[in-house]
Design a protein around this motif. Structure first.
Motif, mmCIF file in Angstrom:
data_model
loop_
_atom_site.group_PDB
_atom_site.id
_atom_site.type_symbol
_atom_site.label_atom_id
_atom_site.label_comp_id
_atom_site.label_asym_id
_atom_site.label_seq_id
_atom_site.Cartn_x
_atom_site.Cartn_y
_atom_site.Cartn_z
ATOM 1 N N TYR A 203 0.833 -1.049 -0.133
ATOM 2 C CA TYR A 203 -0.002 0.109 -0.041
ATOM 3 C C TYR A 203 0.872 1.391 0.251
ATOM 4 O O TYR A 203 0.453 2.281 -0.604
ATOM 5 C CB TYR A 203 -1.086 0.137 1.184
ATOM 6 N N MET A 210 -6.622 5.414 4.239
ATOM 7 C CA MET A 210 -6.266 4.386 5.079
ATOM 8 C C MET A 210 -6.400 4.528 6.572
ATOM 9 O O MET A 210 -6.642 3.674 7.570
ATOM 10 C CB MET A 210 -4.725 3.849 4.845
ATOM 11 N N GLN A 213 -10.049 3.829 7.339
ATOM 12 C CA GLN A 213 -10.315 2.515 7.389
ATOM 13 C C GLN A 213 -9.539 1.588 8.584
ATOM 14 O O GLN A 213 -10.300 0.672 9.034
ATOM 15 C CB GLN A 213 -9.543 1.703 5.935
ATOM 16 N N PHE A 220 -2.326 -2.559 10.262
ATOM 17 C CA PHE A 220 -2.031 -2.245 8.735
ATOM 18 C C PHE A 220 -0.461 -2.409 8.650
ATOM 19 O O PHE A 220 0.027 -3.114 7.724
ATOM 20 C CB PHE A 220 -2.357 -0.763 8.447
ATOM 21 N N GLU A 224 1.322 -4.991 6.242
ATOM 22 C CA GLU A 224 2.250 -4.489 4.988
ATOM 23 C C GLU A 224 3.447 -5.512 5.244
ATOM 24 O O GLU A 224 4.026 -5.730 4.333
ATOM 25 C CB GLU A 224 2.282 -3.314 5.029
ATOM 26 N N HIS A 257 -0.347 4.758 -4.400
ATOM 27 C CA HIS A 257 -1.469 3.969 -4.292
ATOM 28 C C HIS A 257 -2.836 3.841 -4.741
ATOM 29 O O HIS A 257 -3.517 3.326 -5.699
ATOM 30 C CB HIS A 257 -1.414 3.275 -3.094
ATOM 31 N N ASP A 263 -9.069 0.512 -3.336
ATOM 32 C CA ASP A 263 -8.995 0.241 -1.717
ATOM 33 C C ASP A 263 -7.753 -0.383 -1.707
ATOM 34 O O ASP A 263 -6.875 0.042 -2.258
ATOM 35 C CB ASP A 263 -10.087 -0.665 -1.433
ATOM 36 N N TRP A 264 -7.393 -0.936 -0.451
ATOM 37 C CA TRP A 264 -6.175 -1.410 -0.264
ATOM 38 C C TRP A 264 -5.618 -2.444 -1.029
ATOM 39 O O TRP A 264 -4.296 -2.517 -1.079
ATOM 40 C CB TRP A 264 -6.192 -1.948 1.258
ATOM 41 N N ASN A 265 -6.257 -3.051 -1.956
ATOM 42 C CA ASN A 265 -6.037 -4.276 -2.472
ATOM 43 C C ASN A 265 -6.313 -4.220 -4.119
ATOM 44 O O ASN A 265 -5.656 -4.977 -5.053
ATOM 45 C CB ASN A 265 -6.278 -5.517 -1.886
#
Length: 379
Positions: A203, A210, A213, A220, A224, A257, A263-265
């Motif tokens: 990320y 983030m 979230q 987080f 990572e 990112h 989103d994160w992914n």
């Protein structure tokens, strides 16, 4: 009666889907709420509208929801963009995506064995799935832990929900991950299918999205760190097994990112396009462009590039140099004209090949050199 669950869409399904508001409100605003057509072929693979034509190269994508791209328009998904990019360079291909939500490495191996091999693909691309694989790494008995909804062995019609975690400590050391990746490589080798292995982007710096979230950023940062560790495992296995590597983590390292993922992914349209472009370059260079012998058979250049890396590291006195098919002299300060002559001489001696002056002058990157070596070895 229990059965091994193959994570797949219903074969032959065609549907239009719109991301629900409850899903969109959890994104960073780069996911466009529009109708997306989903086409599933008779074997349960997601496909584009492009029909398979005889002599098309078949490419199979293995991964999770990040390459499923369910809420991305059909022509903008990774699989469709790969087809378009390859076609623009004169290489017609049909791409089959086995990317499905909640899929992990063991699911992918089961899928490859049970229906992927039957597709007879010319290339398999595996994308690391950090979320589920990291959870498996933390669970007792890893991928075979039924308490977390991970184990593919299930009761008939059993609905399984993944139990997500909020803390990660690399409990399993990714030992089972390494063994399963080795099995994946071995399966492809035994069926003479070239394999590309891809890391997955981190990320990066924590942004406003983030922070919103994650109420606890420790989780987080831990995830990572484990994603980075998983990517290192993928790199190590790719090198050990002499498979092609698509290092998406490094490709995205300096990018924002939120511009490429909603989103994160999960990649947005822009992210899908970049991932498809990077993947296509790897496919073209390693398997489809110049890696064809005089009988029309595809040649896997990865073992040659692996041997070239050893030579480059020695001649350039750079033990950490990562040699890829796209590497050029502009990318490495030590790769000057004198060292280029030394590299060519070392290659000729150690690989027992001979180059002409015009052949050397035409080389623009490591991939060109590997393809030239392959042609010499096939002669």
């Amino acid at each position: 009666m229990r059965h091994i669950s193959l994570l797949e869409f219903q074969p032959g399904m065609v549907m239009d889907i719109v991301p629900p508001f409850s899903y969109i409100e959890k994104t960073n605003g780069t996911l466009v709420p529009e109708t997306c057509r989903v086409n599933i072929d008779a074997n349960g693979f997601m496909v584009s509208d492009k029909p398979y034509v005889k002599n098309d190269s078949k490419i199979l994508l293995l991964g999770g929801s990040a390459i499923e791209n369910l809420f991305i328009p059909a022509d903008k998904r990774i699989l469709a963009r790969i087809e378009t990019i390859l076609a623009s360079s004169g290489r017609d291909a049909k791409v089959y995506s086995a990317g499905v939500s909640d899929s992990h490495l063991l699911h992918m191996i089961n899928l490859l064995l049970n229906k992927g091999i039957g597709l007879r693909p010319q290339c398999v691309v595996y994308y690391a799935t950090p979320g589920l694989d990291i959870i498996a790494n933390e669970a007792d008995n890893s991928f075979w832990n039924s308490d977390h909804g991970i184990n593919p062995l299930r009761e008939a019609k059993e609905e399984v929900k993944i139990k997500f975690r909020e803390s990660f400590a690399n409990k399993g050391g990714f030992k089972d991950e390494k063994k399963l990746l080795q099995i994946l490589c071995d399966v492809c080798k035994r069926f003479d299918i070239p394999l590309l292995m891809a890391t997955w982007p981190l990320y990066g710096p924590v942004d406003a999205y983030m922070q919103k979230q994650h109420s606890n950023l420790d989780s987080f940062y831990q995830e990572e760190a484990q994603t980075s560790a998983l990517n290192e495992v993928v790199r190590a296995i790719a090198r050990e097994q002499k498979c092609g590597l698509i290092d998406l983590e490094r490709s995205f390292a300096d990018l924002e990112h939120g511009s490429y993922f909603y989103d994160w992914n999960h990649p947005n349209i822009k992210g899908c396009d970049l991932i498809a472009s990077i993947t296509s370059d790897a496919i073209k260079t390693l398997y489809l462009d110049k890696a064809i012998d005089n009988k029309g058979k595809l040649i896997n250049l990865s073992p040659i590039i692996f041997r070239l890396e050893l030579i480059f590291r020695e001649i350039l006195d750079n033990p950490d140099l990562v040699v890829t098919s796209s590497l050029t002299s502009h990318d490495v300060a030590e790769w000057d004209s004198l060292n280029n002559l030394r590299i060519i001489a070392a290659v000729e001696k150690r690989l027992a090949v001979q180059f002409t002056g015009p052949e050397v002058e035409k080389l623009t990157c490591v991939g060109d050199l590997a393809a030239l070596i392959a042609s010499k070895l096939q002669a």
